[in-house]
Design an enzyme around this catalytic site. Sequence first.
Site: not given
Length: 632
Positions: A282, A368, A396
């Site tokens: 990243k 979740e 979700r």
Amino acid sequence: MTNHLYPLLQTINDPADLRELPREHLGVLADELRAFVIDSVSKTGGHLSSNLGTVELTVALHYVFNTPHDRVVWDVGHQTYPHKILTGRRDRMASLRQLGGLSGFPQRSESEYDDFGTAHSSTSISAALGMALAARIKGEDRHAIAVIGDGAMTAGMAFEALNNAGVADCNLLVILNDNDMSISPPVGALNRYLAQLMSGQFYAATRNAGKTVLKGAPPLFELAKRFEEHAKGMVVPATLFEKFGFNYVGPIDGHDIDTLVPVLENIRHLKGPQFLHVVTKKGQGYKLAEADPVAYHGPGKFDPAVGLQKPSTAPKQTFTQVFGQWLCDMAEQDPRLVGITPAMREGSGMVEFEARFPQRYFDVGIAEQHAVTFAAGLACEGLKPVVAIYSTFLQRAYDQLIHDVAIQNLPVVFALDRAGLVGADGATHAGAYDIPFLRCIPNISIACPADENECRQLLSSAFEQSHSVAVRYPRGAGAGVAVQPGLQALPFGKGEIRRNGKGVAILAFGTLLYPALEAAKALNATVVNMRWAKPLDVALLLKVAAEHEALVTVEEGALIGGAGSAVLEALHAAAVLKPVLQLGLCDEFIEHGDPVKLLALQGLDAAGIQSSISRRFSALIESGRPALKAVA
């Protein structure tokens, strides 16, 4: 675009142009593309670290595969700026995430190259599998490719798709973009497993040495290959993915375009489900982002030469910060409190809580559903879990919310960040539906704080209850109300009258109280701060209804099934006939843009509220005060 800065990139208007380049030019193109991403994001704000990590992979994919005939699904989607730039949208990058401009995520309506809309994680393998099987059914020769980050691999949906894909007879390529983090640093056994395997040199050294030494002796080389496969099963992730039925390839350097291209070309000729493991970084190529990829995950505008700077004046305290401080203060007072986040430590304001209460802090990864049921299990044992979760992410876990929490009437507090419109992230992240989808569930209450101080107080109210309570609050700062110390709770299920007027009463839910108060000055209307969408303060509602000729409900959420609907239901149950104007988010997906402009377009700023009420109840308003004053 300044052509002299990007001489090669400015010749690429679509992937067909890219595929005309000699392979030796791809490295130069990648360098220009990375520089262009940095320059673009510095001017508009947006996701940076993740996009810098996918530059070479994006170039290689469009170079090798025949896009858009071959399908590419980008998981989460905040890694697709290089993809947008190479697929005809380079000159529109200045409009990124702005009203009427480019979306920050893939969007099917935006480009034929955006094969699937993605903004929440872990959906890519399922979607790409559907596309691959559709090609087989239709007799079409095309590839389907899912690019999924290692953080997204922690979600159960990704493994459900892998389980299905491994036995499917279709040309599916799953690319694991392994950058050692999603947004927050990675957590969980799978991420730890992958990291350990990637850092070990035994497999790589044995494989390379064996091939070098034994390559001239075919019989021994075949033996070495068998050893390699055995070793592979012991020390690399192939064990996991090959058990799902994939042919595992990798890991390879995701920034080495001279490796990526031939590997992808080889895979393109293989049949059946393939799994390519690439390792990226990243923030690659921008030292500041490499050093702090979390800070540069979604920066605002900045000077690339200087990097992110602290603001010269102290910004307003955000609702997220209010929650984070409340969480620490309540944990200090009550040892039963535990905090849970599904991979959003920074976004949900839990950095300090983790530092101060590490034994009571749980980051469960991008999971979740697990987060909600995990909280239920903790609550069963007498603890008081607080789940810090974005409004759209709670969607979700809806079944878990009903089945595992509400039916068992467990005391879980849901701190719903990003309720209402979220601005640049658009429809996928807007918390428009939490009031309707929570209000219909028994044993769950919904608090709607109007400002920062009420947010802290209503969190304390929620924590006191013996059932589940969701406290919804928006992204960013509120009215700037000072937050009082202490943990004093507001009365459960009770609202308050904030302004006395005549004729019309405005019932405000949440932060729209303040534009409602501004509009009410010109209308001489009463304003009620309702505070709770469930339970409604029915006694206060009926009192106000009896004293006024008309009611107006105002909420930053979906009108259908929302707080205004709750008011209508309560009036109907009490056999009270009264004209009611409902103001809220209309029945459409609201795209990205400046939140202030978006609210104005929805008629939910002070001028819009005043205008809507004036049109609907003009005669009533005129009889209630001398003259109508316009809100500036």
